[in-house]
Design a protein around this motif. Structure first.
Motif, PDB file in Angstrom:
ATOM      1  N   ARG A 129      -3.123  -1.572 -28.783  1.00  0.00           N
ATOM      2  CA  ARG A 129      -3.480  -0.691 -29.900  1.00  0.00           C
ATOM      3  C   ARG A 129      -3.571  -1.441 -31.220  1.00  0.00           C
ATOM      4  N   ASP A 130      -2.949  -2.626 -31.304  1.00  0.00           N
ATOM      5  CA  ASP A 130      -2.953  -3.390 -32.551  1.00  0.00           C
ATOM      6  C   ASP A 130      -4.232  -4.197 -32.747  1.00  0.00           C
ATOM      7  N   LEU A 131      -5.061  -4.275 -31.739  1.00  0.00           N
ATOM      8  CA  LEU A 131      -6.300  -5.032 -31.868  1.00  0.00           C
ATOM      9  C   LEU A 131      -7.323  -4.242 -32.672  1.00  0.00           C
ATOM     10  N   PRO A 132      -8.080  -4.915 -33.542  1.00  0.00           N
ATOM     11  CA  PRO A 132      -9.198  -4.223 -34.204  1.00  0.00           C
ATOM     12  C   PRO A 132     -10.257  -3.834 -33.180  1.00  0.00           C
ATOM     13  N   ALA A 133     -11.179  -2.967 -33.585  1.00  0.00           N
ATOM     14  CA  ALA A 133     -12.144  -2.393 -32.642  1.00  0.00           C
ATOM     15  C   ALA A 133     -12.953  -3.455 -31.919  1.00  0.00           C
ATOM     16  N   GLY A 134     -13.410  -4.466 -32.647  1.00  0.00           N
ATOM     17  CA  GLY A 134     -14.209  -5.501 -32.005  1.00  0.00           C
ATOM     18  C   GLY A 134     -13.439  -6.245 -30.937  1.00  0.00           C
ATOM     19  N   GLN A 135     -12.167  -6.537 -31.205  1.00  0.00           N
ATOM     20  CA  GLN A 135     -11.358  -7.246 -30.218  1.00  0.00           C
ATOM     21  C   GLN A 135     -10.975  -6.343 -29.052  1.00  0.00           C
ATOM     22  N   GLN A 136     -10.871  -5.035 -29.281  1.00  0.00           N
ATOM     23  CA  GLN A 136     -10.656  -4.126 -28.154  1.00  0.00           C
ATOM     24  C   GLN A 136     -11.859  -4.160 -27.206  1.00  0.00           C
ATOM     25  N   ARG A 137     -13.042  -4.324 -27.766  1.00  0.00           N
ATOM     26  CA  ARG A 137     -14.236  -4.460 -26.931  1.00  0.00           C
ATOM     27  C   ARG A 137     -14.158  -5.752 -26.097  1.00  0.00           C
ATOM     28  N   LEU A 138     -13.726  -6.840 -26.725  1.00  0.00           N
ATOM     29  CA  LEU A 138     -13.556  -8.094 -25.990  1.00  0.00           C
ATOM     30  C   LEU A 138     -12.482  -7.955 -24.916  1.00  0.00           C
ATOM     31  N   LEU A 139     -11.434  -7.187 -25.215  1.00  0.00           N
ATOM     32  CA  LEU A 139     -10.383  -6.947 -24.231  1.00  0.00           C
ATOM     33  C   LEU A 139     -10.944  -6.228 -23.010  1.00  0.00           C
ATOM     34  N   GLU A 140     -11.778  -5.230 -23.243  1.00  0.00           N
ATOM     35  CA  GLU A 140     -12.359  -4.510 -22.115  1.00  0.00           C
ATOM     36  C   GLU A 140     -13.246  -5.436 -21.282  1.00  0.00           C
ATOM     37  N   ILE A 141     -13.957  -6.331 -21.935  1.00  0.00           N
ATOM     38  CA  ILE A 141     -14.781  -7.292 -21.200  1.00  0.00           C
ATOM     39  C   ILE A 141     -13.899  -8.227 -20.387  1.00  0.00           C
ATOM     40  N   ALA A 142     -12.783  -8.663 -20.960  1.00  0.00           N
ATOM     41  CA  ALA A 142     -11.857  -9.518 -20.221  1.00  0.00           C
ATOM     42  C   ALA A 142     -11.325  -8.811 -18.983  1.00  0.00           C
ATOM     43  N   ARG A 143     -10.996  -7.527 -19.125  1.00  0.00           N
ATOM     44  CA  ARG A 143     -10.506  -6.765 -17.971  1.00  0.00           C
ATOM     45  C   ARG A 143     -11.577  -6.661 -16.894  1.00  0.00           C
ATOM     46  N   ALA A 144     -12.829  -6.462 -17.312  1.00  0.00           N
ATOM     47  CA  ALA A 144     -13.923  -6.405 -16.348  1.00  0.00           C
ATOM     48  C   ALA A 144     -14.093  -7.745 -15.634  1.00  0.00           C
ATOM     49  N   LEU A 145     -13.960  -8.840 -16.374  1.00  0.00           N
ATOM     50  CA  LEU A 145     -14.085 -10.165 -15.762  1.00  0.00           C
ATOM     51  C   LEU A 145     -12.957 -10.429 -14.763  1.00  0.00           C
ATOM     52  N   ALA A 146     -11.755  -9.925 -15.086  1.00  0.00           N
ATOM     53  CA  ALA A 146     -10.615 -10.121 -14.190  1.00  0.00           C
ATOM     54  C   ALA A 146     -10.808  -9.413 -12.860  1.00  0.00           C
ATOM     55  N   ALA A 147     -11.699  -8.430 -12.822  1.00  0.00           N
ATOM     56  CA  ALA A 147     -11.983  -7.720 -11.567  1.00  0.00           C
ATOM     57  C   ALA A 147     -12.850  -8.543 -10.624  1.00  0.00           C
ATOM     58  N   ARG A 148     -13.283  -9.723 -11.064  1.00  0.00           N
ATOM     59  CA  ARG A 148     -14.125 -10.608 -10.264  1.00  0.00           C
ATOM     60  C   ARG A 148     -15.420  -9.919  -9.840  1.00  0.00           C
ATOM     61  N   PRO A 149     -16.230  -9.503 -10.807  1.00  0.00           N
ATOM     62  CA  PRO A 149     -17.462  -8.783 -10.469  1.00  0.00           C
ATOM     63  C   PRO A 149     -18.523  -9.703  -9.881  1.00  0.00           C
ATOM     64  N   THR A 150     -19.392  -9.098  -9.097  1.00  0.00           N
ATOM     65  CA  THR A 150     -20.632  -9.758  -8.699  1.00  0.00           C
ATOM     66  C   THR A 150     -21.743  -9.347  -9.643  1.00  0.00           C
ATOM     67  N   LEU A 151     -21.740  -8.063 -10.016  1.00  0.00           N
ATOM     68  CA  LEU A 151     -22.694  -7.513 -10.974  1.00  0.00           C
ATOM     69  C   LEU A 151     -21.893  -6.865 -12.099  1.00  0.00           C
ATOM     70  N   LEU A 152     -22.093  -7.325 -13.326  1.00  0.00           N
ATOM     71  CA  LEU A 152     -21.335  -6.818 -14.470  1.00  0.00           C
ATOM     72  C   LEU A 152     -22.293  -6.120 -15.428  1.00  0.00           C
TER      73      LEU A 152
END
Length: 266
Positions: free
Chosen positions: A152-175
């Motif tokens: 919750r302490d992250l600014p909005a832009g960094q929260q977006r980067l956080l969501e991308i990091a979580r998606a990458l951690a899922a080991r996607p084939t198609l993102l």
């Protein structure tokens, strides 16, 4: 497209009398970066929702690696390796940044609740893998130093980067990334483009909804343009930049009135 990873054929979606998608067809090759652009209300996020199973298509078909996705739940589609982010970042504010990313690892972990509760060797080993994967994803998006902070302490832009990091951690084939550079600084956006290119080389395929035309021109192999739910153009970034239909859609002019020379789209 022969050998397509994802293929949509005559995809349509209605909401009552409103047509959000109308007979949209396209194909995405493995390790391709495809941008989806268009004015607000063009149907871009609806397209993502249909591909990922949040919405059922009214008509048409979606195939992934040749298999029909019709009727599959979002969880089942994610389990196949199709991972997406959202236009409005979805983070767990009370959890740390690292814990948020660890959630994404659920797709490939195997340890059951009992093994985890008993701290069996397999569970301990998997916990280490998850922690390592989360930190690697945070390093990629530039958030390693915020790993222990509440999300919750992250600014909005960094929260977006956080969501991308979580998606990458899922080991996607198609993102599928929905407006990934919104709220980012120019430097953060450039870094994200570099990350996308690096991950494409590692085997990930991308479909990106993006309003930042500099990012589209720099990152995309191919661009699909939607307007009022219809695909009005498809081609390389330079081709799209010169297309009178695309310019008209953005500028609100008739195609015949648009000069042939390329312009910078808004």
């Amino acid at each position: 497209m022969s050998g397509a990873l994802l293929e949509a054929q005559d995809l349509s979606r209605r909401f009552g009398g409103v047509v959000a998608l109308r007979r949209v067809s396209f194909a995405v090759a493995p390790q391709e970066i495809v941008a989806v652009i268009g004015p607000n209300g063009a149907g871009k996020t609806t397209l993502f929702n249909v591909v990922t199973g949040l919405l059922a298509p009214t008509a048409g078909r979606i195939r992934y690696r040749g298999a029909d996705l019709a009727g599959l739940s979002p969880a089942r589609i994610a389990a196949l390796g199709i991972i997406r982010t959202f236009q409005n970042p979805m983070v767990f504010g009370e959890m740390t940044v690292a814990e948020n990313v660890m959630v994404g690892c659920h797709r490939w972990t195997r340890t059951g609740l009992l093994a985890a509760a008993l701290a069996l060797p397999g569970a301990i080993h998997e916990d280490r893998l998850v922690s390592r994967a989360a930190l690697e994803a945070l390093v990629l998006v530039g958030l390693r130093d915020r790993a222990a902070d509440p999300a919750r302490d992250l600014p909005a832009g960094q929260q977006r980067l956080l969501e991308i990091a979580r998606a990458l951690a899922a080991r996607p084939t198609l993102l599928l990334l929905d407006e990934p550079t919104a709220g980012l600084s120019a430097g953060e956006a450039r870094h994200l483009v570099e990350v996308i290119r690096r991950l494409r080389a590692d085997g990930i395929t991308f479909i990106v909804i993006e309003h930042n035309m500099d990012v589209v021109m720099e990152a995309a192999d191919r661009v699909i343009v939607l307007d009022y739910g219809e695909k009005i153009a498809e081609g390389t970034p330079p081709e799209i930049q010169r297309d009178p239909r695309v310019i008209a859609a953005y500028l609100g002019e008739e195609p015949d009135a648009v000069p042939a020379a390329g312009v910078s789209l808004p």
